[in-house]
Write a protein that holds these residues in place. Structure first.
Motif, PDB file in Angstrom:
ATOM      1  N   GLY A 152       0.784  -1.225   0.000  1.00 30.16           N
ATOM      2  CA  GLY A 152       0.000   0.000   0.000  1.00 30.16           C
ATOM      3  C   GLY A 152       0.816   1.275   0.000  1.00 30.16           C
ATOM      4  O   GLY A 152       0.256   2.364   0.079  1.00 30.16           O
ATOM      5  N   SER A 153       2.157   1.171  -0.098  1.00 26.58           N
ATOM      6  CA  SER A 153       3.007   2.368  -0.026  1.00 26.58           C
ATOM      7  C   SER A 153       3.248   3.022  -1.383  1.00 26.58           C
ATOM      8  O   SER A 153       3.758   4.139  -1.442  1.00 26.58           O
ATOM      9  N   MET A 154       2.900   2.349  -2.491  1.00 25.09           N
ATOM     10  CA  MET A 154       3.168   2.887  -3.817  1.00 25.09           C
ATOM     11  C   MET A 154       2.355   4.147  -4.083  1.00 25.09           C
ATOM     12  O   MET A 154       1.156   4.188  -3.865  1.00 25.09           O
ATOM     13  N   ALA A 188       0.764 -13.200  10.176  1.00 27.77           N
ATOM     14  CA  ALA A 188      -0.401 -12.320  10.103  1.00 27.77           C
ATOM     15  C   ALA A 188      -1.289 -12.462  11.333  1.00 27.77           C
ATOM     16  O   ALA A 188      -1.778 -11.485  11.889  1.00 27.77           O
ATOM     17  N   MET A 189      -1.500 -13.708  11.784  1.00 26.77           N
ATOM     18  CA  MET A 189      -2.385 -13.946  12.923  1.00 26.77           C
ATOM     19  C   MET A 189      -1.809 -13.416  14.224  1.00 26.77           C
ATOM     20  O   MET A 189      -2.540 -12.947  15.094  1.00 26.77           O
ATOM     21  N   THR A 190      -0.487 -13.482  14.374  1.00 32.70           N
ATOM     22  CA  THR A 190       0.116 -13.070  15.642  1.00 32.70           C
ATOM     23  C   THR A 190       0.465 -11.600  15.693  1.00 32.70           C
ATOM     24  O   THR A 190       0.680 -11.049  16.767  1.00 32.70           O
ATOM     25  N   SER A 191       0.549 -10.924  14.536  1.00 26.12           N
ATOM     26  CA  SER A 191       0.963  -9.522  14.558  1.00 26.12           C
ATOM     27  C   SER A 191      -0.025  -8.573  13.922  1.00 26.12           C
ATOM     28  O   SER A 191       0.095  -7.366  14.068  1.00 26.12           O
ATOM     29  N   GLY A 192      -1.002  -9.103  13.164  1.00 27.75           N
ATOM     30  CA  GLY A 192      -1.943  -8.240  12.471  1.00 27.75           C
ATOM     31  C   GLY A 192      -1.408  -7.720  11.154  1.00 27.75           C
ATOM     32  O   GLY A 192      -2.071  -6.952  10.469  1.00 27.75           O
ATOM     33  N   GLU A 193      -0.175  -8.121  10.766  1.00 25.72           N
ATOM     34  CA  GLU A 193       0.374  -7.688   9.499  1.00 25.72           C
ATOM     35  C   GLU A 193      -0.209  -8.520   8.359  1.00 25.72           C
ATOM     36  O   GLU A 193      -0.800  -9.573   8.551  1.00 25.72           O
ATOM     37  N   SER A 194       0.012  -8.033   7.132  1.00 26.63           N
ATOM     38  CA  SER A 194      -0.520  -8.712   5.970  1.00 26.63           C
ATOM     39  C   SER A 194       0.214 -10.024   5.717  1.00 26.63           C
ATOM     40  O   SER A 194       1.400 -10.169   6.019  1.00 26.63           O
ATOM     41  N   VAL A 195      -0.503 -10.982   5.154  1.00 28.05           N
ATOM     42  CA  VAL A 195       0.102 -12.236   4.721  1.00 28.05           C
ATOM     43  C   VAL A 195       1.042 -11.979   3.543  1.00 28.05           C
ATOM     44  O   VAL A 195       1.972 -12.743   3.293  1.00 28.05           O
ATOM     45  N   PHE A 196       0.828 -10.867   2.847  1.00 23.85           N
ATOM     46  CA  PHE A 196       1.554 -10.603   1.601  1.00 23.85           C
ATOM     47  C   PHE A 196       2.504  -9.409   1.720  1.00 23.85           C
ATOM     48  O   PHE A 196       2.348  -8.546   2.575  1.00 23.85           O
ATOM     49  N   ILE A 197       3.495  -9.398   0.831  1.00 26.07           N
ATOM     50  CA  ILE A 197       4.392  -8.270   0.663  1.00 26.07           C
ATOM     51  C   ILE A 197       4.463  -7.975  -0.834  1.00 26.07           C
ATOM     52  O   ILE A 197       4.253  -8.876  -1.660  1.00 26.07           O
ATOM     53  N   LEU A 247       7.350   6.006  -3.422  1.00 29.18           N
ATOM     54  CA  LEU A 247       6.712   5.467  -2.221  1.00 29.18           C
ATOM     55  C   LEU A 247       6.456   6.567  -1.207  1.00 29.18           C
ATOM     56  O   LEU A 247       7.144   7.591  -1.189  1.00 29.18           O
ATOM     57  N   ALA A 248       5.482   6.329  -0.351  1.00 31.08           N
ATOM     58  CA  ALA A 248       5.246   7.206   0.795  1.00 31.08           C
ATOM     59  C   ALA A 248       4.790   6.340   1.963  1.00 31.08           C
ATOM     60  O   ALA A 248       4.043   5.371   1.768  1.00 31.08           O
TER      61      ALA A 248
END
Length: 253
Positions: free
Chosen positions: A34-36, A66-75, A89-90
């Motif tokens: 989501g930074s693009m 993702a389950m333990t940190s709330g981060e996305s499964v993807f990069i 990027l921003a």
């Protein structure tokens, strides 16, 4: 010939930074999802699982992260098919962006600190202790750790300050930690026990020991979120502050 070394510029004339990365044919960079902001026709964005490995093991690692940190499964992986690839990027929060050079020094990252990593370096999701996972914001059971040589871009909420330890110890509010040297030992805990932490307002902290670098951000996103929620309407109702502001707005319109 591409070497996957990140060539970037950070626009210092902007109040909030915009980072432009130049990519040659075959070069790539991992970027925060989501930074693009923009890219030219030479660059394509591809989604990958946010873990290393292959097969089901890679999927389970990404899902567990993702389950333990709330981060996305993807990069997101940005790849250039020409020598004139441009990618901007921003960060997702207003604040400073800082490059960290990888090689002799490797880093662990707090959640939300990662912005980009060039293709000449690598990262892994390193499992950490249950105690650290329960208290910390550093990725739950997993923490992002770099290896190899290259450039890592980290972003912060507010400004970034570098703290250098030489066989020393320091305790930092966990929400202010951006990144730290892999060589440092760290212990995530309550400042003064449960009751004292409630009384002082100082909750989870991170105590670092050894020799290395720590990067801290000047603002605390958890404190900011608690302030802002008083002005956010939820389920058709708002706080007293929000109601007062809404009443003034209605009177004026």
């Amino acid at each position: 010939m591409s070497d996957n070394k990140m060539k970037y510029t950070i626009d210092s004339n902007m109040q909030f930074p915009l980072i432009e990365i130049a990519l040659e044919t075959g070069e790539f960079a991992y970027i925060q999802r989501g930074s693009m902001v923009y890219h030219n026709a030479a660059v394509s964005l591809n989604t990958e699982l946010n873990a290393k490995g292959s097969g089901l093991g890679k999927l389970f690692k990404a899902a567990g992260r993702a389950m333990t940190s709330g981060e996305s499964v993807f990069i997101t992986k940005a790849v250039s098919n020409a020598d004139n690839g441009i990618l901007a990027l921003a960060p997702s929060t207003p604040g400073q962006v800082m490059p960290l050079e990888l090689g002799a020094e490797q880093y662990r990252l707090n959640d939300g600190a990662f912005l980009a990593l060039d293709g000449s370096a690598q990262y892994t999701m390193e499992r950490q202790s249950v105690g650290r996972a329960l208290f910390g914001g550093q990725g739950g059971l997993y923490v992002m750790t770099t290896y190899g040589e290259g450039t890592l871009l980290v972003n912060a909420f507010g400004s970034i300050k570098k703290i250098t330890l030489a066989h020393q110890e320091i305790t930092i509010d966990n929400a202010h930690v951006v990144a730290w040297s892999e060589s440092l030992d760290y212990d995530i805990h309550l400042e003064n026990g449960f009751v004292q932490s409630i009384g002082t307002g100082e909750g989870v902290v991170n105590t670092f020991r050894g020799t290395g670098e720590i990067y801290v951000q000047s603002l605390n996103i958890e404190t900011f979120a608690n302030i802002m929620k008083n002005y956010i309407v939820t389920d058709g109702h708002s706080s007293s502050s929000g109601s007062a502001i809404g009443g003034i707005f209605d009177a004026l319109t």
